[in-house]
Scaffold this motif. Structure first.
Motif, PDB file in Angstrom:
ATOM      1  N   ILE A 156      18.365-108.779  81.535  1.00  0.00           N
ATOM      2  CA  ILE A 156      19.142-107.538  81.197  1.00  0.00           C
ATOM      3  C   ILE A 156      18.265-106.685  80.193  1.00  0.00           C
ATOM      4  O   ILE A 156      18.150-105.581  80.034  1.00  0.00           O
ATOM      5  CB  ILE A 156      20.525-108.097  80.412  1.00  0.00           C
ATOM      6  N   PRO A 157      17.754-107.681  79.096  1.00  0.00           N
ATOM      7  CA  PRO A 157      17.017-106.624  77.988  1.00  0.00           C
ATOM      8  C   PRO A 157      15.761-105.781  78.704  1.00  0.00           C
ATOM      9  O   PRO A 157      15.583-104.742  78.115  1.00  0.00           O
ATOM     10  CB  PRO A 157      16.326-107.699  76.909  1.00  0.00           C
ATOM     11  N   TYR A 159      15.602-104.858  81.776  1.00  0.00           N
ATOM     12  CA  TYR A 159      16.165-104.040  82.676  1.00  0.00           C
ATOM     13  C   TYR A 159      16.805-102.754  81.833  1.00  0.00           C
ATOM     14  O   TYR A 159      16.292-101.421  82.104  1.00  0.00           O
ATOM     15  CB  TYR A 159      17.321-104.516  83.390  1.00  0.00           C
ATOM     16  N   GLU A 160      17.288-103.060  80.621  1.00  0.00           N
ATOM     17  CA  GLU A 160      17.877-101.954  79.671  1.00  0.00           C
ATOM     18  C   GLU A 160      16.637-101.043  79.428  1.00  0.00           C
ATOM     19  O   GLU A 160      16.552 -99.753  79.574  1.00  0.00           O
ATOM     20  CB  GLU A 160      18.729-102.447  78.641  1.00  0.00           C
ATOM     21  N   GLN A 161      15.590-101.691  78.803  1.00  0.00           N
ATOM     22  CA  GLN A 161      14.375-100.870  78.192  1.00  0.00           C
ATOM     23  C   GLN A 161      13.787-100.174  79.165  1.00  0.00           C
ATOM     24  O   GLN A 161      13.272 -98.983  79.054  1.00  0.00           O
ATOM     25  CB  GLN A 161      13.557-101.785  77.366  1.00  0.00           C
ATOM     26  N   ARG A 163      14.969 -98.976  82.090  1.00  0.00           N
ATOM     27  CA  ARG A 163      15.977 -97.806  82.385  1.00  0.00           C
ATOM     28  C   ARG A 163      15.677 -96.846  81.245  1.00  0.00           C
ATOM     29  O   ARG A 163      15.618 -95.436  81.783  1.00  0.00           O
ATOM     30  CB  ARG A 163      17.229 -98.238  82.573  1.00  0.00           C
ATOM     31  N   VAL A 164      15.555 -97.003  80.033  1.00  0.00           N
ATOM     32  CA  VAL A 164      15.338 -96.123  79.103  1.00  0.00           C
ATOM     33  C   VAL A 164      13.931 -95.373  79.273  1.00  0.00           C
ATOM     34  O   VAL A 164      13.768 -94.243  79.193  1.00  0.00           O
ATOM     35  CB  VAL A 164      15.649 -96.515  77.433  1.00  0.00           C
ATOM     36  N   GLU A 211      18.346 -96.188  72.131  1.00  0.00           N
ATOM     37  CA  GLU A 211      18.383 -97.414  72.774  1.00  0.00           C
ATOM     38  C   GLU A 211      17.020 -98.120  72.936  1.00  0.00           C
ATOM     39  O   GLU A 211      17.092 -99.174  73.467  1.00  0.00           O
ATOM     40  CB  GLU A 211      18.939 -96.994  74.374  1.00  0.00           C
TER      41      GLU A 211
END
Length: 620
Positions: A156-157, A159-161, A163-164, A211
């Motif tokens: 998840i970390p 993936y989140e980074q 995406r940003v 983010e």
């Protein structure tokens, strides 16, 4: 096998569970490893293709404003085509990883196929500036859609980074769109589109900066807070108000390069983060799989050892039970029936299982009970034998006295009728004597009747026939002059008499019973043949088995006492008695007397054998 089958169910379940755990954890690691592969084959070529699309869009916009020559346009199109070829070649290696990726890659191919149409419209001036820019925008949107699809990862970390960072890259895409639209004076429609793009870019930048992780955010903040960026924002406001800043192209070109460099470093940073995470997941998978494998192996070894031990204990119990049933108890019963004493050990089975110990003790109890029953049966048989023997001895004494009196009366009788009656009474006494001897034989004792000298076998046959009630039907044929040893004469007479009596009882009264005798290679043979109804092959086999192996006397089985007496007498002197079918439909009994009991004929010339068959009248 049943114990192993019971063990296989949980063991198989454990192996399957271990396989599932290993597969799941290994799959997570492989998916993280695949993130790097997808970056190499899809995202990185896509970034390069986007960069070339953005440049072709800008030079095409310049060409439509007459700010760039056709040669510059052709050169950029060649670079775009090269980037497209690279993307098509590399994406073919990974587009089939999933249905979603394949669909998105095909969508990019569809948009790329429109490049030739877009270029022709530009070359023929069929497309205005805004339409040409928006045509290139659709291709870039398809490529960014591929970025968002490929960036999916179980971590998840990351993936989140990721995406940003993609959003920041899209902000750079929006900046190049602004750059292409505002190269010179703009129309109202172009300014409206420009205003929308500016708003979207600023929103993406403001949202994304909050983010990002510090390592990724700091380069972005440095670029956003630079003087060039602030100057570009002022120029955007001027363009929105309808003016045309002179340095717009140079300022945006510098910022676009800065955006590109920052985003590529951020993407490379995220790609590098996936490897350690994949290594940790793989290490965790190996540790978990290894631990589970050790547990499975320990469980299998423990279960197999327990199963083997239980199988060995059950096998030992089975062998002990078979030994008791097939060897020990028959041996004990036979020993007890012979009147001997025996010490019986208990059934012992080495076992650590309480239930198997209990079964072993139960077998010991059963064995003891069976032995006690055998002892009781042996005592009962011994008691019955004593009764038979005592009654027979008393009867023998009385019959002996009766025969003495009958012999005296026969010597004194002068009336033929009275003499005939005395002969019949004497014959009846002889038969009673044979039945008394039968009781003695059933008791296991020896009748005691014997001769001191050998007796001709013809006389033995005559004596046997004389002890039968229906003796007039018996024909004794002439036979050779061999003699029978004196100690066995009484038993052989009794044996043959029993066979002759059976022949007379089980044949019609008008038929004859023939007794033959002849010398054989292994001794002397008597044949007793009747002409009755005969017996089936099954009955003959059963009776021959009983004659060959005399069973214990059963008080409840009195139908064939004669054959039981015959088998006892035959076993006592190793005589072989066999029953078979007669050619006349009846039964033939064959008695083979061993050569050790047979003597040569008497050489006395005064002793002559009869020349014709003789009918026995009486015995004496």
């Amino acid at each position: 096998m049943k114990i192993i089958g019971l063990l296989l169910v949980p063991l198989t379940s454990m192996v399957v569970l271990w396989g599932v755990i290993t597969a799941v954890t290994a799959t997570e690691s492989l998916e993280l490893r695949e993130y790097k592969t997808l970056w190499t084959n899809l995202r990185h070529p896509a970034y390069k293709l986007i960069n070339e699309i953005q440049r072709e869009r800008l030079v095409s916009a310049k060409h439509l404003r007459h700010m760039a020559a056709q040669t510059a346009v052709e050169a950029q199109r060649s670079r775009t085509d090269a980037a497209e070829d690279t993307f098509t070649r590399l994406s073919g290696n990974s587009k089939d990883r999933s249905e979603e990726i394949r669909t998105q890659v095909n969508a990019v191919y569809t948009q790329l196929n429109r490049l030739d149409v877009i270029r022709r419209e530009i070359d023929t001036s069929l497309s205005d500036r805004l339409h040409a820019v928006e045509s290139y925008d659709a291709i870039a949107d398809a490529l960014f859609g591929l970025h968002r699809r490929v960036a999916l990862i179980d971590d998840i970390p990351i993936y989140e980074q990721s995406r940003v960072v993609i959003d920041m890259s899209y902000a750079k895409e929006l900046l190049t769109r602004e750059q292409a639209i505002a190269l010179g004076p703009t129309t109202a429609v172009e300014r409206r589109t420009f205003t929308q793009i500016v708003g979207n870019r600023r929103f993406l930048v403001d949202q994304a900066l909050g983010e990002l992780d510090p390592p990724l955010r700091d380069p972005q903040v440095a670029m956003i807070t630079s003087a060039s960026y602030q100057r570009m924002r002022m120029m955007e406001d001027q363009i929105i108000s309808g003016r045309s800043p002179r340095d717009w192209l140079s300022v945006t070109e510098e910022l676009a390069k800065s955006f590109q460099a920052v985003q590529m470093r951020a993407s490379a940073n995220l790609n590098g983060r996936a490897d350690p995470v994949a290594d940790r997941v793989l290490g965790r998978a190996q540790l978990l799989a290894g631990t589970a494998l050790v547990l499975v192996v320990v469980s299998i070894v423990f279960s197999l050892r327990m199963g083997n031990r239980l199988s060995r204990e059950l096998g030992a119990l089975r062998l002990a039970a078979l030994e008791v049933a097939q060897e020990r108890l028959p041996h004990v019963v036979g020993t007890l029936r012979r009147g001997e004493r025996i010490e019986l050990p208990e059934v012992s089975v080495a076992s650590t299982t309480v239930e198997i110990d209990d079964v072993g003790q139960a077998f010991s109890t059963v064995q003891q009970t069976a032995v006690e029953a055998a002892i009781g049966q042996a005592r009962l048989n011994e008691g019955v034998g004593h009764v038979f023997r005592n009654l027979a001895r008393r009867s023998q004494t009385l019959l002996h006295r009766q025969r003495i009196q009958l012999a005296d009366m026969q010597h004194r009788a002068t009336d033929p009728d009275a003499l005939e009656d005395l002969f019949k009474l004497d014959h009846l006494t002889t038969r009673m004597r044979r039945h008394a001897e039968g009781l003695i034989i059933l008791s296991g004792a020896t009748p005691g009747r014997g001769w001191s000298r050998p007796v001709p076998l013809l006389d033995v046959a005559r004596g046997a026939a004389a002890e039968v009630e229906d003796y007039p039907r018996v024909t004794v044929e002439p036979m050779s002059g061999q003699r029978l040893a004196g100690p066995v004469v009484g038993d052989v007479i009794h044996l043959v008499a029993e066979l002759i009596e059976n022949a007379t009882v089980y044949s019609p009264t008008h038929t004859q019973v023939i007794v033959r005798g002849e010398e054989a290679a292994r001794g002397f043979v008597f044949e007793v043949e009747d002409r009755g109804l005969g017996m089936s092959a099954e009955v003959l086999d059963e009776l021959n088995e009983r004659l060959a192996s005399p069973p214990e006397f059963d008080l409840a089985d009195t139908d064939r006492l004669g054959l039981f007496v015959v088998s006892r007498l035959a076993a006592r002197h190793d005589i072989r008695v066999t029953l078979r079918g007669s050619p006349y439909g009846g039964t033939t009994a064959i008695v083979l007397i061993p050569a050790e009991h047979v003597a040569d004929p008497d050489l006395d010339p005064h002793v002559k054998e009869p020349a014709r068959p003789m009918r026995v009248v009486r015995s004496e």
